[in-house]
Design a protein around this motif. Structure first.
Motif, PDB file in Angstrom:
ATOM      1  N   ILE A  97      -4.515  -2.210  -4.673  1.00 51.25           N
ATOM      2  CA  ILE A  97      -3.338  -2.712  -3.938  1.00 51.25           C
ATOM      3  C   ILE A  97      -3.806  -3.310  -2.605  1.00 51.25           C
ATOM      4  CG2 ILE A  97      -1.147  -2.103  -2.823  1.00 51.25           C
ATOM      5  CD1 ILE A  97      -0.866   0.203  -4.851  1.00 51.25           C
ATOM      6  N   LEU A  98      -4.664  -2.554  -1.906  1.00 48.19           N
ATOM      7  CA  LEU A  98      -5.151  -3.011  -0.597  1.00 48.19           C
ATOM      8  C   LEU A  98      -5.894  -4.335  -0.720  1.00 48.19           C
ATOM      9  CD1 LEU A  98      -6.367   0.336   0.995  1.00 48.19           C
ATOM     10  CD2 LEU A  98      -4.402  -1.045   1.677  1.00 48.19           C
ATOM     11  N   SER A  99      -6.644  -4.491  -1.816  1.00 51.49           N
ATOM     12  CA  SER A  99      -7.428  -5.719  -1.989  1.00 51.49           C
ATOM     13  C   SER A  99      -6.525  -6.939  -2.174  1.00 51.49           C
ATOM     14  CB  SER A  99      -8.385  -5.582  -3.175  1.00 51.49           C
ATOM     15  OG  SER A  99      -7.661  -5.676  -4.386  1.00 51.49           O
ATOM     16  N   LYS A 100      -5.250  -6.696  -2.541  1.00 50.27           N
ATOM     17  CA  LYS A 100      -4.351  -7.825  -2.794  1.00 50.27           C
ATOM     18  C   LYS A 100      -3.365  -8.083  -1.667  1.00 50.27           C
ATOM     19  CE  LYS A 100      -4.986  -8.212  -7.646  1.00 50.27           C
ATOM     20  NZ  LYS A 100      -4.624  -7.736  -8.974  1.00 50.27           N
ATOM     21  N   ILE A 101      -3.370  -7.217  -0.651  1.00 52.03           N
ATOM     22  CA  ILE A 101      -2.512  -7.450   0.516  1.00 52.03           C
ATOM     23  C   ILE A 101      -3.240  -8.429   1.444  1.00 52.03           C
ATOM     24  CG2 ILE A 101      -1.551  -6.383   2.604  1.00 52.03           C
ATOM     25  CD1 ILE A 101      -0.987  -3.881   0.937  1.00 52.03           C
ATOM     26  N   THR A 102      -2.551  -9.478   1.851  1.00 53.74           N
ATOM     27  CA  THR A 102      -3.152 -10.452   2.763  1.00 53.74           C
ATOM     28  C   THR A 102      -2.365 -10.438   4.077  1.00 53.74           C
ATOM     29  OG1 THR A 102      -1.784 -12.414   2.416  1.00 53.74           O
ATOM     30  CG2 THR A 102      -3.405 -11.915   0.682  1.00 53.74           C
TER      31      THR A 102
END
Ligand SMILES: *Cc1c(COP(=O)(O)O)cnc(C)c1O
Length: 391
Positions: free
Chosen positions: A139-144
């Motif tokens: 999830i964190l890797s996809k939050i920009t």
């Protein structure tokens, strides 16, 4: 009505009274506009100095009662009504984003929500990504830095996978990103995302809230400021409003929501256990199945497992279609949450627009069937389904 009353009572009495002549049922204000007593009163209403109705796209007493009641039932501050579930979804997404922003979504969205996101990307440069929302790192890797909201459906249609809402909320709060949940499959009786820390709930009220297969409508619940903002921007100016008559039907539907949901859940438990044992059924997808990976999350965040069940048969697409063709009491139709039991074939109906590769990745195979279990006697539903399965 005090919010300390039980859900079942609030479903019948929640919200301010609008019964000037003592009528038990709420009055239906089937009017487009409202008259002013004077020019000065009109001026004061438009200036917002005096409270009162102006024009039904901006507000209507029957619709307002529904908005108050649904807000109470979801545990939110305020509610807002729309002409369809998609009008509600689009008003929320457009209110929260502008060109250049980013939306992070759960995998496997309602087809038209998926279509809307694609259109927003192509026309307005509002981008999106998907996550299965299982894994914090992922999830964190996809939050920009441009992520303006997280959009979730749980259970996911039609594979009935669940997302742990509290887990997502914890991550979202750290990044100050609002979480929007499409709560259509549960209704507020089975799941209350705002009480779990989510920010905004959207509904296709067409489904369990209406409950009788006779209305298309949408609802949004959230903080007062946000609801007021949507009411005065994307709702007012795009105009996907609910008719007073539909609000009246939904108020009637809500009164029996707890009773209906319990019966939907009772029937589905029975049908699920019988389907699981049937020789022609390969696998069931049902959060109430203790062997389902969704079971633990269901116990954590849902009152009961709900009224939908999907299953794969031992056979081909043709065999699946033949089962649909053999049912008699059960009706072949999309939609869900109605008094009637409905059966559909996701690969060629609700998810026909999804490219085959993506569809298979979502677990929507050609031999998958979805059932929205209705309120008929479970014995009659099962008898019909059994003869269709036996061929
Ligand atoms: C049906 C549905 C919608 C769309 O609602 P309409 O009332 O048909 O516009 C959105 N989300 C989910 C999960 C639905 O089942």
């Amino acid at each position: 009505m005090s919010e300390s009353k039980s859900f079942d009572t609030l479903a019948i009495h929640g919200g301010g009274a609008v019964s000037p002549n003592g009528s038990l049922a709420p009055p239906l204000y089937q009017t487009s506009t409202f008259t002013f007593e004077s020019a000065e009163q009109g001026e004061a209403r438009f200036a917002g100095i005096e409270e009162g109705y102006i024009y039904s796209r901006l507000g209507n007493p029957t619709v307002k009662l529904l908005e108050e009641r649904i807000a109470i039932l979801e545990g939110g501050e305020a509610g807002l009504s729309f002409g369809s579930g998609m009008a509600a979804v689009s008003a929320v997404l457009l209110a929260l984003t502008k060109s250049g922003d980013h939306i992070l979504c759960s995998q496997g969205l309602y087809g038209c929500t998926f279509g809307l996101l694609q259109m927003m990307e192509e026309k307005y440069n509002i981008n999106h990504d998907f996550s299965d929302m299982d894994d914090e790192e992922e999830i964190l890797s996809k939050i920009t830095p441009h992520t303006k909201l997280i959009y979730i459906e749980t259970p996911i249609n039609p594979t009935m996978k669940l997302i742990d809402l509290q887990k997502v909320v914890t991550i979202a709060k750290r990044h100050h990103i609002p979480v929007v949940v499409d709560n259509t499959f549960c209704s507020p009786y089975l799941q209350q995302p705002i009480k779990l820390g989510c920010d905004i709930v959207v509904h296709s009220a067409t489904k369990y809230i209406g409950g009788h297969g006779d209305v298309i409508a949408g609802l949004v619940i959230g903080k007062k400021d946000f609801i007021q903002h949507v009411a005065m921007t994307t709702k007012k100016d795009i105009g996907g409003i609910m008719s007073p008559f539909d609000a009246w039907l939904l108020l009637r539907g809500l009164k029996t929501l707890p009773v209906r949901m319990d019966r939907h859940c009772d029937n589905t438990e029975k049908i699920a256990s019988l389907l699981k044992e049937h020789k022609n059924v390969e696998r069931i997808f049902y959060p109430g199945d203790p062997e389902s990976p969704a079971y633990e999350i269901m116990k954590k965040q849902m009152r009961r497992p709900g009224g939908l069940i999907s299953f794969t048969i031992k056979g081909t697409k043709k065999d699946a279609q033949n089962i649909l063709n053999r049912v008699k009491l059960i009706k072949i139709a999309v939609s869900l949450g109605d008094t009637e039991t409905l059966i559909q074939h996701p690969a060629t109906m609700t998810h026909a627009v999804v490219p085959e590769e993506a569809r298979l990745k979502m677990g929507i195979t050609d031999h998958l069937i979805r059932l929205s279990v209705g309120l008929e006697a479970w014995e009659d539903i099962w008898e019909d389904l059994k003869q269709a399965l036996n061929g």
